[in-house]
Design an enzyme around this catalytic site. Structure first.
Site, PDB file in Angstrom:
ATOM      1  N   ASP A 333      53.505  75.488  59.042  1.00  0.00           N
ATOM      2  CA  ASP A 333      53.607  76.943  58.931  1.00  0.00           C
ATOM      3  C   ASP A 333      55.031  77.370  58.604  1.00  0.00           C
ATOM      4  O   ASP A 333      55.259  78.312  57.845  1.00  0.00           O
ATOM      5  CB  ASP A 333      53.151  77.611  60.241  1.00  0.00           C
ATOM      6  N   CYS A1157      71.555  54.411  65.602  1.00  0.00           N
ATOM      7  CA  CYS A1157      70.184  54.465  66.108  1.00  0.00           C
ATOM      8  C   CYS A1157      69.285  53.552  65.272  1.00  0.00           C
ATOM      9  O   CYS A1157      69.391  52.338  65.357  1.00  0.00           O
ATOM     10  CB  CYS A1157      69.702  55.915  66.126  1.00  0.00           C
ATOM     11  N   HIS A1296      74.587  58.902  69.094  1.00  0.00           N
ATOM     12  CA  HIS A1296      74.701  59.687  67.854  1.00  0.00           C
ATOM     13  C   HIS A1296      76.002  60.489  67.802  1.00  0.00           C
ATOM     14  O   HIS A1296      75.997  61.703  68.035  1.00  0.00           O
ATOM     15  CB  HIS A1296      73.524  60.660  67.754  1.00  0.00           C
ATOM     16  N   GLU A1298      77.422  61.536  65.231  1.00  0.00           N
ATOM     17  CA  GLU A1298      77.310  62.519  64.137  1.00  0.00           C
ATOM     18  C   GLU A1298      76.665  63.822  64.606  1.00  0.00           C
ATOM     19  O   GLU A1298      76.741  64.841  63.903  1.00  0.00           O
ATOM     20  CB  GLU A1298      76.535  61.916  62.958  1.00  0.00           C
TER      21      GLU A1298
END
EC number: 6.3.5.3
Length: 1337
Positions: A333, A1157, A1296, A1298
């Protein structure tokens, strides 16, 4: 017939712990059970004429086996039953290909195994008993070991995936002309169409007027397109309440709220989502989205998109699958708003019945209540529905940032039972879109009709009608099963990238119009897309996942991960190139005709003459040939005659000697009040890098945030906020009060983020009600009237929403209704995403002062509150927002104080009352409180547990008088309740009412009570010893201590660096989802950043010779179906072009790589890191045999995905990207399911550590390496969080960095980190850039 090959795999390592969980679950019912052993079987459909040759067999064995374990795969079972054993094999039903199969096949294709076209995984259990097992024991075991709605028992190995070879013939037309309405009634019953008497009369008359009989497909199509689910007959109908005709439909009333609000909607009530006026922002996008290209900075006007919907019926039948597809449908949607939008973040909510957790007594849960067999139990819904929604978001790459969870099962004074047997699974989504893409273009003759996404499967046939059945359970269970869907987030992710490629197309967006496929399948979406011009559609042009599908199934199946779009023929090549690059199917299924009709041609059955000798072709059948205006045009309003049914009220009767502490013992454990840690820890809350505020706050990351905040771009502090409000239990007493409270709760949550203006706030209103049962339709109408009135007074408005009006289920002979529920999702633009206040107390030791602003002052009503529910009652009079103008004034003043930075923390009073609000602030801050609530003449229980709306604020001493004066000068009460206490494990909560102490207890003990229900649920979904470890840790922890050594470099990037700008390739594979935040981090550090896919490398579209760096990004490549990054490694290893390109890059001494990761998992599998440092590292040879890795990333010890704001320590070593950062102790996002670093031997681990090749450790609160859960979220030995190559050029990290290069991305920043100019993690990327400038490179 092509063979099905079987590959049996025995579990190794701690993954075998799954057997222990199965054993514990089964032994409760089977006390003679001695042990449980498991193995997996990969059932491979091999479509070649000959069996696999030796090299192909080696590849298959490598794909299915563990790289660290030799000979763990065999073509014969490992488990053989003895005389006292049961051997049971369970797996997916074979009537559809599972998402796992789709991804395994993709991996096999990438590895060059073209003959593999389906792979289904089954689980085999050997259960050993003291005696010979009986048939009853087998039945009990099977019931516990599989989900009967989506799985089945396999007494024998799978021999074939083909139940039939040709499509099932369609039944003939419905003979209305001869038989009239009875013919349609018969079809209604047989096909489960949920047509009511009005529908039956209407369609009988219509076809009689046309003088033709409808086909089966047309009747099915009409039932889906015009179901309550699709048409919203009730909200758009003419209502009569107690004999009085309402002047407006509910829909018209809701739309009228726009008149009292600012006209900032750019989309409302007209698209897949709504949208409000946004802001100009700078952002990165690739130069050409159909090929590898450089990211460029651009600027443009971005609007804020929001949508929300529920997926209740499918979730009730199959919680995991229903929730995955509910999430997927809502994501589509957002995608399909305007001519394409950007998905940013989600929200989630769950309402379920009494949990009845084994061996955990919640005294208000009635043990005598019975539950139906065709719905999942509430406990299963609570765990599996949230697992499904979380898993889908994690794999797609959409963070979930806010939500609710509520439980109720209660017998009312009139004897009725109210409970969420049919649960609520709510999914909201916030996104962004370019201003130039707001309006869809109308269809024009000649335009191409395109389906983008997954192939057609026999999934979800009839879901729109099935979910519209008035009382769930009145349909047959077979049809209920047929209406359940299965989700494939990997496919949705690929489809999202195709849409984004169009949105970011350099020559302009080729999409003219775009809609997502949902209820009614192709029939609904293609009619909607082609209206009003009409289209001709051909069945032969669809990509079928199952060749046995007939035309009805192709037209009506709600198979997921599919969108429909229109584009001009001149743009066909662009879309084909974009979809090929993203490996996402794009099928050109038809054209716009201009004849105003929708026609489906089943040309698969059109033979070229009976003899094949050039006879005239047979005319292909047209199962659908309908006038669009007749199907979609304005229909007559349905009329509904409703009667109010006032509730039978009974005064709240609490035990006469009930103390506040005794009440807290119950209230703090009620699911609506208690900790939601069991939900937040398993869902990614950082992916995308645009998250400024998620659920967890404070030093212990307690899930209590009131509002979710996201950025519109990585490069700006402009964004959007959203907050939720819902108070359904109060609707059982007063639907109007419940509606007002839902609105006020959404706004008292939203107020803690800085927004442009209260009148700019727009809301999605989602209604879940058994509206067609006695009394309930009138109650909904009353609630709607109250919502409209209070919004007019507040100046906010609804701009979208959905309804689910069959919230009842059959339990035996009883109809059990759910409470009527209105969920309000408020959202607005944030001019400054950093000006957000969270509930955690921040100034311990008496330095923080607590102020209380009641919005219904002097009221202490207990009806419908958590306290009443915890004593199995409702009471009489619910809380209410008596004076909306108080909320308006409080909102404006609080917003002004946010701008001035005078609020330290804030929280709203809601479920559990004022005492819960105060304690939650203490829990989150790990801090004591000392307060006294003045309420002369009022008993402590109503003072503390009434849920009257209000705000509690923490301010510093210097601001107390000024802040109080601001509120009081506006006519509001602002009471100073007290101050903070000592922080840490010794913190005490001392609460008085009218100077009398009612609570005096350690904060840790009260928090343990509040956390207990969550931990009980966690024990059922994670490894128990990890859950117990976290529970114990919360009692003892003070919070992390971050540290920057004095030698830490000051992050700086030259504005105009000399020489050529170094290039870095952001390399992604199918299922990667961390590329945009990685691109932002490298761009921020001064790199020229390129978007590169594995498809680009494999096809030779790019070479890496000009690149200095490669970043292997995070995500779920191929959904990690065969193990973390296994599919990605297969693509690198077995594709000659990719293998050579990356090998050459690695051998160059002037290159570096970063794997995060999934990228870390890949580098370990490839042997770039983790190999024996005393041996020269070999690379895959020309025979393309995989490297034997020394390190493998395995499942987390907790057995689930872990999302944590963790702490790491940077160690000395050769890692070039961490130079100068040694000795730092820093927080960082961690989000993964397979991060446990398993070395091939302890000796290898010791060698690697001795060489200084472990530059990053998970750290405890003292900054030391740790294995303690959840401080070490995956359990890696020695606390290893990252590893590098001997020369330091290749760095692999599980956390992470970043996602933390900008300070607003941090989840918690204590002093002095709250005043840093830049994030220390930016230095990691600057180090890489500096290294490329060194002469030695």
């Amino acid at each position: 017939m092509a063979p099905v090959l079987h590959f049996y795999v025995r579990p190794s390592g701690h993954e075998g712990a799954a057997s222990g969980r199965v054993f514990r679950r089964l032994q409760e019912k089977l006390p003679t059970l001695q042990s449980v052993e498991t193995e997996l079987c990969y059932n491979v459909h091999w479509a070649a004429e000959t069996l696999p040759w030796a090299e192909e067999m080696k590849k298959l064995m490598w794909l299915f086996g563990c790289p660290l374990v030799r000979d763990d795969v065999a073509q014969e079972p490992w488990l053989v039953p003895g005389s006292n054993d049961l051997l049971l094999e369970v797996g997916p039903r074979l009537n559809f290909s599972t998402p796992a199969s789709t991804n395994i096949v993709s991996v096999c294709q990438a590895a060059g195994l073209r003959a593999v076209d389906r792979v289904e995984t089954t689980r085999r259990y050997r259960l050993s008993f003291t005696d010979h097992p009986t048939a009853e024991m087998e039945a009990i075991s099977l019931a516990a070991l599989h989900d009967r709605m989506t799985e089945q028992h396999y007494p024998d190995p799978i021999q074939s995936f083909s139940p039939q070879s040709i499509p099932a013939p369609l039944k003939g037309s419905i003979d209305i002309l001869a038989e009239g309405r009875p013919a349609l009634e018969k079809a209604n019953q047989e096909l489960g169409l949920a047509l009511d008497s009005w529908d039956l009369d209407f369609y009988t008359k219509r076809f009689q007027e046309l003088q033709r009989n409808p086909s089966t497909v047309e009747v099915f199509d009409l039932a889906q397109s015009n179901s309550e689910h699709s048409r919203h007959w009730f909200f758009k109908g003419q209502l009569h309440v107690d004999g009085k005709k309402l002047a407006h439909s509910l829909f018209e009333s809701i739309m009228s709220t726009q008149a009292s609000s600012n006209p900032n909607n750019v989309l409302k009530f007209c698209d897949n989502s709504s949208a409000i006026q946004g802001k100009k922002v700078k952002f990165l996008r690739p130069e050409d989205s159909t090929r590898p290209s450089c990211f460029q900075q651009q600027q443009g006007l971005r609007h804020v998109v929001f949508t929300a919907e529920t997926h209740n019926f499918p979730t009730g039948v199959a919680p995991f699958s229903g929730a995955t597809t509910g999430t997927g449908g809502r994501i589509r949607d957002v995608q399909c708003t305007g001519r394409g939008a950007h998905v940013v973040a989600g929200t989630a909510g769950y309402c379920f019945g009494n949990l009845h957790i084994p061996d955990y007594n919640l005294p208000w849960e009635d043990p005598s209540f019975q539950y139906p067999g065709n719905f999942a139990r509430p406990l299963e819904v609570a765990i599996e529905a949230s697992n499904g929604a979380s898993d889908y978001g994690n794999k797609f790459g959409e963070p979930v940032l806010a939500g609710f969870a509520r439980s109720l099962g209660l017998q009312l004074p009139d004897g009725q039972r109210r409970e969420w047997i049919k649960p609520i699974m709510f999914s909201g989504g916030i996104g962004s879109m370019e201003a130039k893409h707001v309006g869809k273009k109308p269809p024009e003759p000649g335009m191409e009709v395109v389906k983008v996404g997954g192939p057609v499967y026999r999934i979800g046939v009839g879901g729109g009608a099935a979910s519209s059945v008035q009382v769930q359970g009145d349909n047959t269970s077979d049809l209920d099963f047929g209406a359940v869907q299965r989700g494939d987030p990997e496919m949705e992710q690929k489809m999202n990238r195709v849409i984004r490629a169009c949105v970011e197309a350099p020559g302009g967006n080729p999409i003219c119009s775009l809609h997502d496929q949902g209820a009614g399948g192709n029939g609904n979406v293609l009619k909607e897309l082609s209206d009003p011009e009409g289209a001709i559609i051909y069945t032969s042009r669809f990509q079928l996942g199952d060749p046995t599908l007939n035309a009805l199934e192709i037209w009506g199946a709600e198979y997921q991960e599919s969108n429909a779009l229109l584009l001009r023929p001149s743009d066909r090549d662009f879309l084909s190139r974009a979809s090929a690059r993203e490996r996402c199917p794009a099928c050109f299924v038809g054209t716009i005709t201009g004849d105003k009709r929708i026609v489906l041609v089943d040309d698969r059955e059109c033979l070229v003459g009976k003899t094949g000798q050039g006879d005239a072709p047979l005319t292909p059948p047209t199962p659908v040939d309908l006038d669009l205006d007749w199907v979609l045009g304005k229909m007559p309003q349905k009329e509904f005659f409703l009667q109010r049914k006032p509730p039978v009220l009974q005064p709240l009767a609490l035990p006469p000697e009930l103390s506040v502490r005794q009440a807290l013992n119950r209230v703090l454990r009620l699911p609506a009040v208690a900790s939601k840690r069991y939900l937040t820890n398993k869902v990614d809350r950082s992916v995308g890098g645009l998250v400024a505020q998620q659920q967890c706050v404070g030093p212990l990351q307690t899930p209590l945030a009131d509002v979710a905040v996201v950025a519109l771009s990585h490069q700006e502090c402009i964004g959007a906020a959203t907050a939720l409000g819902e108070q359904p239990v109060k609707s059982l007493l007063d639907p109007k009060a419940a509606a007002r409270l839902a609105v006020s709760e959404a706004l008292t949550n939203l107020v803690f983020a800085l927004v442009t203006d209260l009148r700019d706030v727009k809301c999605s209103g989602n209604w879940m009600w058994a509206a067609k049962l006695p009394g309930e339709g009138a109650a909904l109408a009353d609630a709607c009237e109250a919502m409209v009135a209070v919004m007019a007074a507040l100046g906010v408005a609804v701009d979208g929403g959905k309804d689910s009006l069959s919230m009842a289920a059959r339990v035996g002979t009883e109809t059990v209704q759910a409470p009527g529920s209105l969920v309000i999702s408020a959202y607005a633009v944030c001019p400054d995403i950093t000006a957000t206040v969270t509930p955690d107390l921040k100034h311990p030791g008496g330095k923080g002062h607590l102020l209380y602003v009641p919005l219904s002052p002097g009221q202490h009503r207990l009806g419908g509150t958590a306290l009443a529910q915890c004593f199995s009652q409702l009471g009489e009079h619910p809380p209410d927002l008596d004076l909306p103008e108080n909320l308006v004034r409080a909102f404006h003043i609080t917003q002004g104080l946010l701008k001035e930075c005078r609020l330290c923390s804030g929280h709203d009073v809601s479920d559990g009352g004022l005492v819960t609000c105060l304690l939650e602030m203490a829990f989150a801050g790990n801090c004591g409180i000392e307060v006294d609530v003045p309420a002369p003449g009022i008993h402590a229980l109503p003072v503390l547990f009434a849920e009257e709306p209000g705000l509690v604020l923490e301010v510093q001493e210097a601001d107390v008088a000024g802040v109080r004066q601001r509120y009081e000068s506006a006519g509001l009460r602002c009471l100073e309740l007290g101050h903070t206490g000592e922080a840490g494990p010794q913190a005490m909560a001392r609460i008085s009412v009218n100077k009398a102490v009612v609570v005096e207890e350690p904060v840790g003990e009260l928090r343990a009570l509040w956390e207990e229900t969550s931990f009980q649920l966690d024990l059922l979904q994670a490894e128990p010893r990890c859950v117990i470890e976290e529970k114990q840790g919360l009692k003892e922890r003070t919070g992390p201590s971050y540290y920057l050594p004095p030698t830490f470099p000051v992050a700086s990037v030259p504005c105009k660096p000399g020489g050529p700008v170094p290039r870095v390739a952001i390399l992604r594979e199918e299922g990667s989802n961390g590329d945009r935040e990685m691109a932002d981090a490298f761009h921020l550090a001064g790199f020229e950043v390129w978007d590169v896919t594995m498809q680009d490398l494999c096809s030779g579209a790019i070479r890496l010779d000009t690149f200095r760096g490669v970043a292997f990004v995070g995500g779920f490549s191929y959904a990690d179906v065969l193990g973390s990054a296994k599919g990605w490694a297969a693509a690198v290893t077995f594709n000659p072009q990719a293998r050579e390109e990356l090998g050459r890059f690695r051998r160059r001494p002037d290159t570096f790589s970063l794997g995060v990761c999934n990228g870390c998992q890949l580098l370990a599998l490839l042997g770039w890191v983790g190999s024996d440092p005393s041996e020269e590292q070999a690379e895959p040879g020309q025979d393309s045999q995989p490297t034997q890795p020394g390190l493998l990333l395995r499942h987390n010890l907790s057995g689930r995905f872990e999302s944590r704001w963790a702490t790491v320590r940077v160690e000395p070593g050769p890692a070039l990207m961490l130079r100068g950062m040694e000795g730092s102790v820093l927080p960082v996002w961690s989000a993964h399911g397979e991060g446990y670093m398993a070395f091939s031997s302890p000796e290898l681990q010791a060698k690697i550590e001795a060489k200084g090749l472990v530059p990053l450790h998970w750290a405890d609160d003292d900054g030391n390496p740790t294995e303690q859960y959840p401080l070490n979220p995956n359990g890696s030995p020695g606390g290893i969080a990252g590893i590098c190559s001997q020369d330091g050029r290749h760095l692999a990290l599980m956390p992470h960095p970043e996602r933390a290069v900008r300070l607003w991305q941090w989840a918690w920043r204590p002093s002095p980190f709250d005043v840093l100019p830049t994030s220390p993690w930016l230095q990691l990327f600057i180090n890489a850039r500096n290294w490329t400038q060194e002469d030695s490179c």
